[in-house]
Design a protein around this motif. Structure first.
Motif, short mmCIF file in Angstrom:
data_model
loop_
_atom_site.label_atom_id
_atom_site.label_comp_id
_atom_site.label_asym_id
_atom_site.label_seq_id
_atom_site.Cartn_x
_atom_site.Cartn_y
_atom_site.Cartn_z
N ASP A 42 70.49 84.21 -8.33
CA ASP A 42 69.61 84.75 -7.29
C ASP A 42 69.78 84.02 -5.98
N ASP A 43 69.68 84.80 -4.89
CA ASP A 43 69.81 84.30 -3.51
C ASP A 43 71.23 83.87 -3.17
N PHE A 44 72.22 84.44 -3.89
CA PHE A 44 73.60 84.17 -3.51
C PHE A 44 73.95 84.95 -2.24
N SER A 45 74.96 84.47 -1.51
CA SER A 45 75.38 85.10 -0.26
C SER A 45 76.23 86.33 -0.53
N ASN A 46 75.73 87.52 -0.11
CA ASN A 46 76.54 88.71 -0.34
C ASN A 46 77.76 88.75 0.59
N LEU A 47 77.71 88.04 1.73
CA LEU A 47 78.89 87.95 2.59
C LEU A 47 80.00 87.19 1.87
N CYS A 48 79.63 86.11 1.22
CA CYS A 48 80.61 85.33 0.47
C CYS A 48 81.21 86.17 -0.66
N MET A 49 80.35 86.91 -1.35
CA MET A 49 80.84 87.77 -2.44
C MET A 49 81.77 88.85 -1.91
N ASP A 85 71.70 85.90 -17.95
CA ASP A 85 71.07 86.66 -19.04
C ASP A 85 71.31 88.16 -18.95
N GLY A 86 72.14 88.59 -18.01
CA GLY A 86 72.40 90.02 -17.87
C GLY A 86 71.40 90.77 -17.01
N SER A 87 70.40 90.07 -16.48
CA SER A 87 69.40 90.71 -15.63
C SER A 87 69.94 90.88 -14.21
N PRO A 88 69.41 91.86 -13.45
CA PRO A 88 69.86 92.02 -12.06
C PRO A 88 69.63 90.74 -11.25
N ALA A 89 70.50 90.51 -10.27
CA ALA A 89 70.38 89.37 -9.37
C ALA A 89 70.06 89.88 -7.98
N ARG A 90 69.48 89.04 -7.17
CA ARG A 90 69.10 89.40 -5.82
C ARG A 90 69.91 88.54 -4.84
N THR A 91 70.51 89.19 -3.84
CA THR A 91 71.25 88.45 -2.84
C THR A 91 70.30 87.79 -1.86
N SER A 92 70.84 86.92 -1.02
CA SER A 92 70.01 86.23 -0.04
C SER A 92 69.40 87.18 0.98
N SER A 93 69.96 88.37 1.12
CA SER A 93 69.41 89.36 2.05
C SER A 93 68.55 90.40 1.32
N GLY A 94 68.24 90.16 0.05
CA GLY A 94 67.32 91.01 -0.67
C GLY A 94 67.92 92.21 -1.37
N ILE A 95 69.24 92.29 -1.43
CA ILE A 95 69.91 93.40 -2.12
C ILE A 95 69.98 93.09 -3.61
N GLN A 96 69.57 94.03 -4.44
CA GLN A 96 69.62 93.82 -5.88
C GLN A 96 70.99 94.25 -6.43
N ILE A 97 71.57 93.39 -7.24
CA ILE A 97 72.87 93.63 -7.85
C ILE A 97 72.69 93.77 -9.36
N ASP A 109 91.14 84.65 -16.27
CA ASP A 109 91.97 83.80 -15.43
C ASP A 109 91.14 82.98 -14.45
N TYR A 110 90.10 83.60 -13.90
CA TYR A 110 89.24 82.92 -12.94
C TYR A 110 87.78 83.19 -13.25
N LEU A 111 86.98 82.14 -13.24
CA LEU A 111 85.53 82.26 -13.30
C LEU A 111 84.98 81.75 -11.98
N PHE A 112 84.42 82.66 -11.17
CA PHE A 112 83.78 82.29 -9.91
C PHE A 112 82.30 82.01 -10.19
N VAL A 113 81.83 80.84 -9.81
CA VAL A 113 80.42 80.48 -9.95
C VAL A 113 79.81 80.50 -8.56
N HIS A 114 78.90 81.45 -8.34
CA HIS A 114 78.43 81.73 -6.99
C HIS A 114 76.93 81.53 -6.87
N ALA A 115 76.55 80.45 -6.22
CA ALA A 115 75.16 80.17 -5.90
C ALA A 115 75.09 79.80 -4.42
N SER A 116 73.95 80.07 -3.80
CA SER A 116 73.79 79.73 -2.39
C SER A 116 72.43 79.07 -2.19
N TYR A 117 71.44 79.83 -1.75
CA TYR A 117 70.12 79.28 -1.49
C TYR A 117 69.38 79.04 -2.80
#
Length: 313
Positions: free
Chosen positions: A20-27, A54-66, A79-87
């Motif tokens: 939650d609160d990851f940067s959608n620009l970074c993504m 846990d498979g639940s939706p995540a929310r970006t830092s700008s409030g967009i639900q993924i 091959d690659y696991l990206f771990v993406h956290a921000s705020y």
């Protein structure tokens, strides 16, 4: 020196773990170059899934639900696991998170921490004894908290099976380098054209080669009437051999190869995106005849101009 073109036989498998609160620009700066690489090559070169713990939706830092594809424990080897956290990264730094990250890292060839993601990797012990970076706003706190990590102020770093990336703009450079590593500099150049971005950096972190950048601009401006190598070098106030050396070092190919690639990429865009006839496209891309263009297209893309056009119909 990077190879100009490469061939892979199966898609590169990528998992994005988001909090939650990851940067959608970074993504976006990670996903869009991968999508563009698939598009410009007309092959499924990169395959990705978006996951949460846990498979639940995540929310970006700008409030967009993924809505993710699944939960982290469903991740197979990749091959690659990206771990993406921000705020709010400290709120995600829990014992279950650390356990899940260690388990998932064992199923990935390379683990990549994005933005504040390196904090979670370090807390999980995945950066112990390694060089790493993190979002620069967090560098001091990161270095004070993780004494077993050599903290470096960098756009992104690789140390063995782990990469760390400082943020959104750095992520774009990093993923473009991944495109180059798997597909070669030709694919990277085509992807960069999608984003109107400068040519590749010579070492992955520093500024691009100014001579190569200026030469590419001239090449793009003279697609219809291609410049000879001596004429190109003259306009750049250098010797042809100097220009050749810079291109081979920066792009892994001589100027003539790169120039032909740019002209053929332009021709393919016209074939796939316009109703212009082959004769007109040949003229606009500096070929003496439709037959000459057809031969070049067949040699480069393994298909006739008409076959390329049918792909988009």
């Amino acid at each position: 020196m990077q190879k100009w073109t490469k061939t892979i036989t199966s898609p590169v498998r990528i998992a994005f773990l988001v909090f939650d609160d990851f940067s959608n620009l970074c993504m976006a700066n990670c996903l869009e170059p991968l999508r563009a690489a698939n598009a410009v090559t007309h092959h499924h070169m990169f395959d990705w899934r978006i996951l949460t713990l846990d498979g639940s939706p995540a929310r970006t830092s700008s409030g967009i639900q993924i809505v993710p594809h699944g939960e982290l424990r469903s991740m197979t080897s990749c091959d690659y696991l990206f771990v993406h956290a921000s705020y709010g990264h400290t709120g995600h730094d829990t014992r279950p998170t650390r356990q899940a990250l260690r388990a998932a890292a064992a199923r990935a060839v390379t683990v990549i921490g994005l933005d504040a993601g390196p904090w979670l990797l370090a807390s999980s012990g995945l950066l112990r004894g390694r060089r790493a970076t993190v979002h620069w706003d967090m560098l001091t706190a990161f270095s004070e908290r993780f004494l077993d990590v050599e903290v470096v102020r960098a756009r992104y770093l690789r140390d063995g099976p782990v990469m760390t990336c400082a943020g959104a703009l750095s992520a774009l450079d990093m993923v473009l380098d991944l495109v180059s590593a798997h597909l070669g500099e030709a694919a990277r150049l085509d992807v960069e054209d999608q984003f109107i971005k400068d040519p590749p950096r010579t070492d992955g972190t520093g500024p691009g080669d100014p001579l190569v950048s200026r030469a590419l601009d001239l090449m793009r401006d003279h697609v219809e009437r291609p410049l000879s190598l001596p004429a190109l070098a003259h306009r750049l106030s250098c010797q042809p051999r100097t220009l050749d050396r810079h291109f081979r070092r920066s792009l892994g190919a001589p100027p003539g190869t790169v120039y032909r690639h740019l002209r053929l990429s332009t021709a393919r865009k016209m074939l796939e995106g316009t109703g212009l006839g082959v004769a007109e496209i040949a003229l606009r891309c500096g070929y003496e005849s439709p037959a000459a263009l057809a031969r070049a297209v067949r040699d480069r893309f393994g298909a006739t101009p008409s076959a390329l056009r049918k792909r988009t119909l």
